[in-house]
Write a protein that holds these residues in place. Structure first.
Motif, PDB file in Angstrom:
ATOM      1  N   LEU A  59       0.828  -1.204   0.000  1.00 10.23           N
ATOM      2  CA  LEU A  59       0.000   0.000   0.000  1.00 10.23           C
ATOM      3  C   LEU A  59       0.864   1.257   0.000  1.00 10.23           C
ATOM      4  O   LEU A  59       0.563   2.224  -0.710  1.00 10.23           O
ATOM      5  CB  LEU A  59      -0.932  -0.016   1.218  1.00 10.23           C
ATOM      6  CG  LEU A  59      -2.098   0.933   1.210  1.00 10.23           C
ATOM      7  CD1 LEU A  59      -2.956   0.730  -0.026  1.00 10.23           C
ATOM      8  CD2 LEU A  59      -2.937   0.716   2.453  1.00 10.23           C
ATOM      9  N   ILE A  60       1.944   1.255   0.758  1.00  9.22           N
ATOM     10  CA  ILE A  60       2.856   2.405   0.766  1.00  9.22           C
ATOM     11  C   ILE A  60       3.474   2.589  -0.615  1.00  9.22           C
ATOM     12  O   ILE A  60       3.553   3.709  -1.132  1.00  9.22           O
ATOM     13  CB  ILE A  60       3.939   2.230   1.849  1.00  9.22           C
ATOM     14  CG1 ILE A  60       3.315   2.418   3.232  1.00  9.22           C
ATOM     15  CG2 ILE A  60       5.084   3.213   1.645  1.00  9.22           C
ATOM     16  CD1 ILE A  60       4.244   2.067   4.378  1.00  9.22           C
ATOM     17  N   ARG A  61       3.887   1.502  -1.229  1.00 11.72           N
ATOM     18  CA  ARG A  61       4.485   1.592  -2.570  1.00 11.72           C
ATOM     19  C   ARG A  61       3.485   2.146  -3.588  1.00 11.72           C
ATOM     20  O   ARG A  61       3.828   2.996  -4.416  1.00 11.72           O
ATOM     21  CB  ARG A  61       4.988   0.226  -2.997  1.00 11.72           C
ATOM     22  CG  ARG A  61       5.691   0.262  -4.322  1.00 11.72           C
ATOM     23  CD  ARG A  61       6.191  -1.101  -4.707  1.00 11.72           C
ATOM     24  NE  ARG A  61       6.586  -1.099  -6.091  1.00 11.72           N
ATOM     25  CZ  ARG A  61       7.818  -1.276  -6.504  1.00 11.72           C
ATOM     26  NH1 ARG A  61       8.771  -1.491  -5.645  1.00 11.72           N
ATOM     27  NH2 ARG A  61       8.099  -1.269  -7.784  1.00 11.72           N
ATOM     28  N   LEU A  62       2.234   1.672  -3.542  1.00 10.30           N
ATOM     29  CA  LEU A  62       1.213   2.183  -4.463  1.00 10.30           C
ATOM     30  C   LEU A  62       0.923   3.654  -4.212  1.00 10.30           C
ATOM     31  O   LEU A  62       0.740   4.430  -5.155  1.00 10.30           O
ATOM     32  CB  LEU A  62      -0.070   1.361  -4.323  1.00 10.30           C
ATOM     33  CG  LEU A  62      -0.026  -0.056  -4.875  1.00 10.30           C
ATOM     34  CD1 LEU A  62      -1.286  -0.818  -4.495  1.00 10.30           C
ATOM     35  CD2 LEU A  62       0.164  -0.043  -6.379  1.00 10.30           C
ATOM     36  N   TRP A  63       0.886   4.034  -2.936  1.00  9.01           N
ATOM     37  CA  TRP A  63       0.611   5.425  -2.601  1.00  9.01           C
ATOM     38  C   TRP A  63       1.742   6.332  -3.083  1.00  9.01           C
ATOM     39  O   TRP A  63       1.496   7.421  -3.592  1.00  9.01           O
ATOM     40  CB  TRP A  63       0.401   5.560  -1.099  1.00  9.01           C
ATOM     41  CG  TRP A  63       0.075   6.951  -0.678  1.00  9.01           C
ATOM     42  CD1 TRP A  63      -1.076   7.651  -0.948  1.00  9.01           C
ATOM     43  CD2 TRP A  63       0.902   7.825   0.087  1.00  9.01           C
ATOM     44  NE1 TRP A  63      -1.013   8.897  -0.397  1.00  9.01           N
ATOM     45  CE2 TRP A  63       0.200   9.034   0.257  1.00  9.01           C
ATOM     46  CE3 TRP A  63       2.156   7.699   0.648  1.00  9.01           C
ATOM     47  CZ2 TRP A  63       0.718  10.105   0.952  1.00  9.01           C
ATOM     48  CZ3 TRP A  63       2.667   8.767   1.357  1.00  9.01           C
ATOM     49  CH2 TRP A  63       1.954   9.957   1.497  1.00  9.01           C
ATOM     50  N   LEU A  64       2.989   5.901  -2.929  1.00 10.01           N
ATOM     51  CA  LEU A  64       4.123   6.700  -3.395  1.00 10.01           C
ATOM     52  C   LEU A  64       4.123   6.829  -4.916  1.00 10.01           C
ATOM     53  O   LEU A  64       4.530   7.852  -5.467  1.00 10.01           O
ATOM     54  CB  LEU A  64       5.440   6.100  -2.915  1.00 10.01           C
ATOM     55  CG  LEU A  64       5.715   6.221  -1.417  1.00 10.01           C
ATOM     56  CD1 LEU A  64       6.970   5.447  -1.049  1.00 10.01           C
ATOM     57  CD2 LEU A  64       5.800   7.669  -0.992  1.00 10.01           C
ATOM     58  N   LYS A  65       3.661   5.788  -5.594  1.00  8.28           N
ATOM     59  CA  LYS A  65       3.586   5.801  -7.053  1.00  8.28           C
ATOM     60  C   LYS A  65       2.524   6.795  -7.536  1.00  8.28           C
ATOM     61  O   LYS A  65       2.693   7.450  -8.554  1.00  8.28           O
ATOM     62  CB  LYS A  65       3.272   4.390  -7.548  1.00  8.28           C
ATOM     63  CG  LYS A  65       3.333   4.215  -9.027  1.00  8.28           C
ATOM     64  CD  LYS A  65       3.080   2.765  -9.375  1.00  8.28           C
ATOM     65  CE  LYS A  65       3.101   2.548 -10.859  1.00  8.28           C
ATOM     66  NZ  LYS A  65       2.781   1.169 -11.208  1.00  8.28           N
ATOM     67  N   ASP A  66       1.421   6.883  -6.812  1.00 10.65           N
ATOM     68  CA  ASP A  66       0.297   7.753  -7.170  1.00 10.65           C
ATOM     69  C   ASP A  66       0.058   8.708  -6.000  1.00 10.65           C
ATOM     70  O   ASP A  66      -0.971   8.665  -5.337  1.00 10.65           O
ATOM     71  CB  ASP A  66      -0.940   6.896  -7.449  1.00 10.65           C
ATOM     72  CG  ASP A  66      -2.054   7.682  -8.095  1.00 10.65           C
ATOM     73  OD1 ASP A  66      -1.837   8.839  -8.468  1.00 10.65           O
ATOM     74  OD2 ASP A  66      -3.159   7.118  -8.207  1.00 10.65           O
ATOM     75  N   TYR A  67       1.014   9.587  -5.756  1.00  6.32           N
ATOM     76  CA  TYR A  67       1.087  10.384  -4.540  1.00  6.32           C
ATOM     77  C   TYR A  67      -0.138  11.272  -4.300  1.00  6.32           C
ATOM     78  O   TYR A  67      -0.534  11.483  -3.174  1.00  6.32           O
ATOM     79  CB  TYR A  67       2.356  11.244  -4.567  1.00  6.32           C
ATOM     80  CG  TYR A  67       2.602  11.993  -3.292  1.00  6.32           C
ATOM     81  CD1 TYR A  67       2.967  11.327  -2.138  1.00  6.32           C
ATOM     82  CD2 TYR A  67       2.445  13.372  -3.247  1.00  6.32           C
ATOM     83  CE1 TYR A  67       3.198  12.010  -0.964  1.00  6.32           C
ATOM     84  CE2 TYR A  67       2.678  14.060  -2.077  1.00  6.32           C
ATOM     85  CZ  TYR A  67       3.054  13.376  -0.938  1.00  6.32           C
ATOM     86  OH  TYR A  67       3.272  14.051   0.219  1.00  6.32           O
ATOM     87  N   LYS A  68      -0.745  11.784  -5.318  1.00  6.42           N
ATOM     88  CA  LYS A  68      -1.858  12.721  -5.162  1.00  6.42           C
ATOM     89  C   LYS A  68      -3.183  12.040  -4.812  1.00  6.42           C
ATOM     90  O   LYS A  68      -4.134  12.709  -4.444  1.00  6.42           O
ATOM     91  CB  LYS A  68      -2.046  13.538  -6.443  1.00  6.42           C
ATOM     92  CG  LYS A  68      -0.853  14.358  -6.830  1.00  6.42           C
ATOM     93  CD  LYS A  68      -0.718  15.549  -5.934  1.00  6.42           C
ATOM     94  CE  LYS A  68       0.429  16.413  -6.431  1.00  6.42           C
ATOM     95  NZ  LYS A  68       0.822  17.401  -5.481  1.00  6.42           N
ATOM     96  N   ASN A  69      -3.255  10.749  -4.934  1.00  3.91           N
ATOM     97  CA  ASN A  69      -4.520  10.048  -4.744  1.00  3.91           C
ATOM     98  C   ASN A  69      -4.789   9.808  -3.260  1.00  3.91           C
ATOM     99  O   ASN A  69      -4.109   9.042  -2.596  1.00  3.91           O
ATOM    100  CB  ASN A  69      -4.490   8.719  -5.501  1.00  3.91           C
ATOM    101  CG  ASN A  69      -5.869   8.137  -5.678  1.00  3.91           C
ATOM    102  OD1 ASN A  69      -6.805   8.518  -5.003  1.00  3.91           O
ATOM    103  ND2 ASN A  69      -5.969   7.212  -6.603  1.00  3.91           N
ATOM    104  N   LYS A  70      -5.828  10.466  -2.760  1.00  8.85           N
ATOM    105  CA  LYS A  70      -6.191  10.345  -1.340  1.00  8.85           C
ATOM    106  C   LYS A  70      -7.003   9.082  -1.053  1.00  8.85           C
ATOM    107  O   LYS A  70      -7.275   8.777   0.095  1.00  8.85           O
ATOM    108  CB  LYS A  70      -6.996  11.568  -0.896  1.00  8.85           C
ATOM    109  CG  LYS A  70      -6.280  12.881  -1.101  1.00  8.85           C
ATOM    110  CD  LYS A  70      -5.158  13.040  -0.118  1.00  8.85           C
ATOM    111  CE  LYS A  70      -4.569  14.428  -0.252  1.00  8.85           C
ATOM    112  NZ  LYS A  70      -3.173  14.482  -0.015  1.00  8.85           N
ATOM    113  N   ALA A  71      -7.381   8.347  -2.085  1.00  9.44           N
ATOM    114  CA  ALA A  71      -8.169   7.125  -1.882  1.00  9.44           C
ATOM    115  C   ALA A  71      -7.403   6.097  -1.072  1.00  9.44           C
ATOM    116  O   ALA A  71      -8.003   5.291  -0.360  1.00  9.44           O
ATOM    117  CB  ALA A  71      -8.583   6.534  -3.225  1.00  9.44           C
TER     118      ALA A  71
END
Length: 106
Positions: free
Chosen positions: A26-38
């Motif tokens: 989840l951290i890796r996905l969030w860093l990849k798509d940093y602007k996505n608050k979902a």
């Protein structure tokens, strides 16, 4: 609840390994798509799920021989709160998926 001696330890270790891997992904996905608050909904889901599983493990560790006057009420409370936490975590997951699917359509 009567179980083999190592069962709860194995369940606990297994849960924590999968939990840590899930948070890492989840951290890796969030860093990849940093602007996505979902992704914040998924963090909330994992946190509440963690609370649910910990309540369930606490229920599993209670022994009938434990000197409690109201052991059945404590069992019901532990299982009820574990189920409630699980339900809340699933709501957070659904909200996160919904926000991710809205982003894909726009």
């Amino acid at each position: 609840m009567d179980l083999e001696v190592e069962t709860l330890k194995l369940l606990n270790w297994g849960f924590h390994i999968v939990y840590i891997l899930s948070v890492g992904v989840l951290i890796r996905l969030w860093l990849k798509d940093y602007k996505n608050k979902a992704y914040m909904w998924f963090y909330a889901q994992l946190f509440i799920l963690y609370l649910s599983v910990q309540r369930f493990f606490k229920f599993m560790k209670l022994q009938p021989e434990t000197p409690h006057i109201m052991i059945s009420e404590e069992n019901s409370l532990l299982l009820g709160t574990a189920g409630l936490y699980w339900g809340i975590s699933m709501c957070f997951m659904i909200i996160g998926v919904w926000y991710l699917s809205k982003k894909d359509k726009s």
